[in-house]
Design an enzyme around this catalytic site. Structure first.
Site, PDB file in Angstrom:
ATOM      1  CD  GLU A 131       1.121  45.127  64.381  1.00 43.27           C
ATOM      2  OE1 GLU A 131       2.314  44.828  64.261  1.00 43.27           O
ATOM      3  OE2 GLU A 131       0.715  46.025  65.143  1.00 43.27           O
ATOM      4  CB  CYS A 161       7.092  45.028  65.254  1.00 44.93           C
ATOM      5  SG  CYS A 161       6.427  45.193  66.922  1.00 44.93           S
TER       6      CYS A 161
END
Length: 521
Positions: free
Chosen positions: A390, A292
């Protein structure tokens, strides 16, 4: 095309049987998880049902009462033993992590170190953080105030698949030290490392029922897991985080979440080219980019761009990929076919619409079924999915910039705000720029580890990247309810005797001025 290399070791049937015995499940349903390095079966697991989740909560609530009644110094003892136990069994847990995730061993080591050091950090500090504290009362010497910390009760902790050992155990440890019980749902694919450390913690003295693991499809176990929790801790996608928020909101249950990111790295004009090009490899491609807080956007000053980019691309091109259970490979596999599909889709679309491949750009089934080359792209534009969404894979887009105001605005032009990185020889300059970036953590001359592994400081996201923090005092105290107890002495909070309220108001007003002058308030 060469055949994929099979890892030299696998997990024994006896180990898998021992670990899976810790899953709360009646055994009626089972599932088989694959090994990412080969796509061959790795382990068969019992799957939890919604009824099993309720059983886990019933056991946890009973165990939690006895656990919370123990002094904190007793609750931390198993965790103080953990660091030595982990070191003694390091190779075993590194094998488990690699075989269930497909990551390189050097990246599995990061998980090992995180659990060892984070749990030790809280074990050393929990008693101090949780002790009752005297607080300043309304009237010095007259009002005496005590702040007390109580455990939430039973915490639901949902851990992700990409760092299953680290982002399970290192969050569960402070929750347990605070006196809670935990119902832990790891991802099914990567639950073995969580089961491994639960097995170890029970051997080190942790009461078994205060940490229970359920494994199963979120559609089956998700609602009862959330609906019975006294607090929810979640690490995963922003989409899933929103859904959990909607579920817990009507019950007014607290929660903390670390969610997605599209993290920027800024290379200033005075950056050390060699050091930065080497550090950027780790920042972008740790765990094949399935992190992340890894870097997916890189901004390089125009004065250094033509020197930095070739060196970075050279480093990326020379990276060693492999399935070895050794520290030699610099990058491992993606964990799922679905992740390979997302990466391929983002890169293929970007290239089709004009992006330039500077390194990588294709899958590597000759190494393993879900391997993808570390990839660097230039000429990525805002209409490409890879620009703002993402990717969560080994892909970075690189851009040129001219001035700091421009790059700060561009770095902040995202719904995310999890992590960022700034590279410069002038650390004071770097800190000033870092303070302008809308991200929960900013690392100077490092990609992510400097901030994440500084356990005394909080870590979490701005904007759509999360709510609350892990690490720091908040990383433990968020698992508690705070209570204030105030006692009044010598006089009541009303006029004494026959004093009128007018006179009492004058006396109290004079008291305000006196306390200010004496710096009592």
């Amino acid at each position: 095309m060469a055949s994929p290399k099979v890892p030299e070791r696998t997990l024994s049937a006896a180990l898998i049987e021992r670990l899976t015995s810790h899953i709360v499940a009646d055994g009626a349903d089972k599932t088989t998880i694959p090994a990412p390095f080969t796509a061959e079966p790795l382990a068969t697991l019992p799957v939890s049902s919604s009824k099993d989740v309720l059983t886990a909560y019933e056991r946890a609530r009973e165990a939690q009462r006895a656990w919370a009644a123990l002094p904190v110094r007793e609750r931390v003892k198993p965790f103080l033993r953990l660091a030595d136990a982990l070191v003694e069994r390091r190779e075993e847990i590194l094998d488990v992590i690699q075989l269930e995730t497909g990551k390189a061993r050097r990246h599995a080591l990061e998980e090992f170190l995180d659990v060892a050091l984070c749990t030790l950090h809280y074990a050393r500090r929990a008693e101090k953080l949780l002790k009752s504290r005297r607080r300043q009362g309304m009237m010095p010497g007259v009002t005496r105030v005590q702040e007390i910390r109580h455990p939430k009760g039973v915490v639901a902790l949902i851990a992700p698949w990409n760092y299953p050992f680290s982002l399970g155990a290192s969050d569960i440890a402070p929750a347990l030290m605070a006196g809670n019980a935990v119902i832990h749902k790891p991802d099914t694919q990567t639950c073995l490392s969580s089961l491994w450390i639960l097995d170890l913690m029970v051997a080190l003295g942790l009461p078994k029922d205060v940490w229970q693991i359920v494994v199963g499809d979120p559609a089956e176990v998700g609602d009862p897991l959330i609906d019975n929790a006294d607090y929810v801790s979640f690490t995963g996608s922003t989409r899933a985080g929103r859904a959990i928020t909607e579920r817990v909101a009507p019950r007014l249950v607290g929660y903390s979440m670390e969610l997605g990111g599209k993290n920027p790295m800024i290379v200033l004009d005075d950056a050390d080219v060699e050091r930065t090009a080497k550090g950027a490899v780790r920042a972008c491609f740790t765990n094949a980019g399935q992190l992340c807080i890894s870097i997916e956007r890189m901004y390089v000053h125009e004065d250094i761009y033509d020197r930095f980019v070739p060196k970075f691309v050279e480093n990326v091109t020379n990276m060693k990929l492999g399935t070895d259970l050794s520290f030699e490979p610099e990058m491992g596999s993606l964990t799922f076919q679905r992740q390979l599909d997302v990466v391929s889709k983002h890169v293929d679309q970007a290239v089709k619409e004009g992006a330039t491949v500077l390194a990588g750009g294709k899958a590597r089934p000759d190494i393993g079924p879900w391997f993808y080359e570390p990839t660097v792209l230039a000429d990525v534009t805002t209409d490409m999915d890879l620009c703002a969404n993402e990717t969560f894979g080994p892909v970075v887009a690189i851009y040129k910039f001219r001035d700091e105001n421009e790059v700060v605005a561009t770095a902040n032009d995202t719904e995310y705000g999890l992590n960022a990185s700034v590279w410069t020889k002038n650390v004071a300059r770097g800190r000033a720029l870092a303070a302008r970036i809308q991200a929960g953590t900013v690392n100077i001359n490092d990609g992510y580890g400097a901030a994440f592994a500084s356990y005394d400081a909080p870590m979490g996201g701005f904007k759509q990247s999360g709510v609350g923090r892990r690490h720091g005092a908040e990383g433990l105290l968020k698992f508690t309810e705070v209570q204030t107890i105030a006692s009044q002495h010598f006089m009541d909070l009303e006029p004494p005797g026959n004093v009128s309220f007018d006179k009492f108001a004058d006396l109290m007003s004079t008291g305000v001025k006196v306390m200010k002058r004496l710096r009592i308030k």
